[in-house]
Write a protein that holds these residues in place. Structure first.
Motif, PDB file in Angstrom:
ATOM      1  N   MET A  43       0.838  -1.175   0.000  1.00 27.43           N
ATOM      2  CA  MET A  43       0.000   0.000   0.000  1.00 27.43           C
ATOM      3  C   MET A  43       0.882   1.236   0.000  1.00 27.43           C
ATOM      4  N   SER A  44       0.419   2.254  -0.631  1.00 33.43           N
ATOM      5  CA  SER A  44       1.190   3.481  -0.669  1.00 33.43           C
ATOM      6  C   SER A  44       0.621   4.481   0.330  1.00 33.43           C
ATOM      7  N   LEU A  45       1.378   5.526   0.534  1.00 27.83           N
ATOM      8  CA  LEU A  45       0.957   6.621   1.390  1.00 27.83           C
ATOM      9  C   LEU A  45      -0.319   7.268   0.854  1.00 27.83           C
ATOM     10  N   LYS A  46      -0.539   7.115  -0.419  1.00 21.56           N
ATOM     11  CA  LYS A  46      -1.701   7.693  -1.097  1.00 21.56           C
ATOM     12  C   LYS A  46      -2.998   7.435  -0.334  1.00 21.56           C
ATOM     13  N   TYR A  47      -3.255   6.187  -0.002  1.00 21.83           N
ATOM     14  CA  TYR A  47      -4.529   5.839   0.624  1.00 21.83           C
ATOM     15  C   TYR A  47      -4.600   6.311   2.067  1.00 21.83           C
ATOM     16  N   ALA A  48      -3.485   6.348   2.736  1.00 23.03           N
ATOM     17  CA  ALA A  48      -3.475   6.872   4.102  1.00 23.03           C
ATOM     18  C   ALA A  48      -3.820   8.360   4.098  1.00 23.03           C
ATOM     19  N   VAL A  49      -3.307   9.110   3.126  1.00 21.94           N
ATOM     20  CA  VAL A  49      -3.614  10.540   3.022  1.00 21.94           C
ATOM     21  C   VAL A  49      -5.085  10.727   2.662  1.00 21.94           C
ATOM     22  N   LEU A  50      -5.565   9.968   1.689  1.00 24.62           N
ATOM     23  CA  LEU A  50      -6.978  10.081   1.317  1.00 24.62           C
ATOM     24  C   LEU A  50      -7.870   9.761   2.513  1.00 24.62           C
ATOM     25  N   ALA A  51      -7.536   8.727   3.273  1.00 29.08           N
ATOM     26  CA  ALA A  51      -8.331   8.363   4.453  1.00 29.08           C
ATOM     27  C   ALA A  51      -8.286   9.469   5.501  1.00 29.08           C
ATOM     28  N   ALA A  52      -7.132  10.090   5.681  1.00 25.30           N
ATOM     29  CA  ALA A  52      -7.026  11.179   6.657  1.00 25.30           C
ATOM     30  C   ALA A  52      -7.912  12.344   6.244  1.00 25.30           C
ATOM     31  N   LEU A  53      -8.048  12.586   4.954  1.00 26.54           N
ATOM     32  CA  LEU A  53      -8.873  13.702   4.481  1.00 26.54           C
ATOM     33  C   LEU A  53     -10.374  13.423   4.598  1.00 26.54           C
ATOM     34  N   LEU A  54     -10.738  12.201   4.951  1.00 28.13           N
ATOM     35  CA  LEU A  54     -12.147  11.928   5.237  1.00 28.13           C
ATOM     36  C   LEU A  54     -12.622  12.734   6.443  1.00 28.13           C
ATOM     37  N   GLU A  55     -11.675  13.130   7.297  1.00 25.69           N
ATOM     38  CA  GLU A  55     -12.015  13.951   8.465  1.00 25.69           C
ATOM     39  C   GLU A  55     -12.451  15.345   8.045  1.00 25.69           C
ATOM     40  N   GLY A  56     -12.129  15.758   6.824  1.00 28.38           N
ATOM     41  CA  GLY A  56     -12.494  17.076   6.333  1.00 28.38           C
ATOM     42  C   GLY A  56     -11.281  17.817   5.810  1.00 28.38           C
ATOM     43  N   GLU A  57     -11.512  19.036   5.377  1.00 26.78           N
ATOM     44  CA  GLU A  57     -10.459  19.869   4.817  1.00 26.78           C
ATOM     45  C   GLU A  57      -9.333  20.045   5.839  1.00 26.78           C
ATOM     46  N   ALA A  58      -8.092  20.002   5.345  1.00 24.99           N
ATOM     47  CA  ALA A  58      -6.938  20.142   6.230  1.00 24.99           C
ATOM     48  C   ALA A  58      -5.763  20.706   5.460  1.00 24.99           C
ATOM     49  N   SER A  59      -4.929  21.434   6.171  1.00 22.60           N
ATOM     50  CA  SER A  59      -3.666  21.905   5.595  1.00 22.60           C
ATOM     51  C   SER A  59      -2.652  20.771   5.713  1.00 22.60           C
ATOM     52  N   GLY A  60      -1.517  20.927   5.060  1.00 25.55           N
ATOM     53  CA  GLY A  60      -0.459  19.933   5.194  1.00 25.55           C
ATOM     54  C   GLY A  60      -0.013  19.774   6.637  1.00 25.55           C
ATOM     55  N   TYR A  61       0.102  20.913   7.332  1.00 22.47           N
ATOM     56  CA  TYR A  61       0.486  20.876   8.749  1.00 22.47           C
ATOM     57  C   TYR A  61      -0.544  20.106   9.572  1.00 22.47           C
ATOM     58  N   GLU A  62      -1.824  20.384   9.333  1.00 19.12           N
ATOM     59  CA  GLU A  62      -2.882  19.685  10.070  1.00 19.12           C
ATOM     60  C   GLU A  62      -2.865  18.190   9.759  1.00 19.12           C
ATOM     61  N   LEU A  63      -2.592  17.856   8.501  1.00 18.49           N
ATOM     62  CA  LEU A  63      -2.506  16.435   8.143  1.00 18.49           C
ATOM     63  C   LEU A  63      -1.355  15.746   8.874  1.00 18.49           C
ATOM     64  N   SER A  64      -0.235  16.432   9.026  1.00 16.84           N
ATOM     65  CA  SER A  64       0.881  15.811   9.744  1.00 16.84           C
ATOM     66  C   SER A  64       0.494  15.562  11.196  1.00 16.84           C
ATOM     67  N   LYS A  65      -0.319  16.447  11.774  1.00 13.36           N
ATOM     68  CA  LYS A  65      -0.807  16.229  13.143  1.00 13.36           C
ATOM     69  C   LYS A  65      -1.790  15.061  13.185  1.00 13.36           C
ATOM     70  N   ILE A  66      -2.656  14.965  12.175  1.00 12.06           N
ATOM     71  CA  ILE A  66      -3.587  13.831  12.098  1.00 12.06           C
ATOM     72  C   ILE A  66      -2.797  12.528  12.023  1.00 12.06           C
TER      73      ILE A  66
END
Length: 187
Positions: free
Chosen positions: A1-24
């Protein structure tokens, strides 16, 4: 699995900046899919080029502008397809400490104990953090109520996996220390 799906899954929480995603990632995903901020930013650019996410620039006063990312419908469809596929196979455990334990015979027992105690400290730290996240998610509700009522339960279920993993890590470390303390030195 690639990081791709982990990022897409994290964005299910809603809109986020790159910084917010790193915290997620630090809070929600690090127990099963760690990523550095640099990896995340590269992946966000790639996903935007593929049309799986959209980025918008937010103007800020006295701070640099930031980009906010959201899933596109194509990104949601990609994630739904991924979620429906069976995993290729379970991940293999690769742990340098286990190699050291495998090779410990003849090594300094105090050094081996120190390695185990260090692992226990890491596991306890992660477990404490996961339990704090759990308490925030539950927000006074019982687990049963949360699992019945929450809009999304996937993050909670993966958190349960992280908690179980670290609890088992601690049990294993305790068992190893008990064995080492009872062991008669070999000549």
């Amino acid at each position: 699995m690639s990081l791709k799906y982990a990022v897409l899954a994290a964005l299910l929480e809603g809109e986020a900046s790159g910084y917010e995603l790193s915290k997620i990632f630090d809070v929600s995903l690090a127990n099963f899919w760690p990523a550095t901020p640099q990896q995340l930013y590269r992946e966000l650019e790639r996903l935007a080029r593929q049309g799986l996410i959209e980025a918008r620039v937010v103007q800020q006063q006295r701070r640099p502008n930031k980009r906010m990312f959201t899933l596109t419908e194509a990104g949601r469809a990609e994630l739904r397809g991924f979620a429906a596929e069976p995993p290729r196979r379970p991940a293999a455990l690769r742990d340098e400490l286990l190699i050291k334990i495998q090779a410990m015979d003849g090594a300094d027992p105090a050094a081996t104990r120190a390695l185990i105690e260090e692992r226990m400290g890491w596991a306890q730290g992660r477990l404490d953090r996961y339990r704090r996240v759990r308490a925030r998610l539950l927000d006074g509700r019982t687990e049963e109520d949360y699992l019945r009522e929450a809009d999304r339960i996937g993050p909670y279920l993966t958190l349960m996996g992280g908690i179980a993993f670290e609890e088992e890590n601690l049990r294993w470390c305790e068992r190893v220390l008990a064995v080492l303390s009872r062991r008669v030195p070999q000549r």
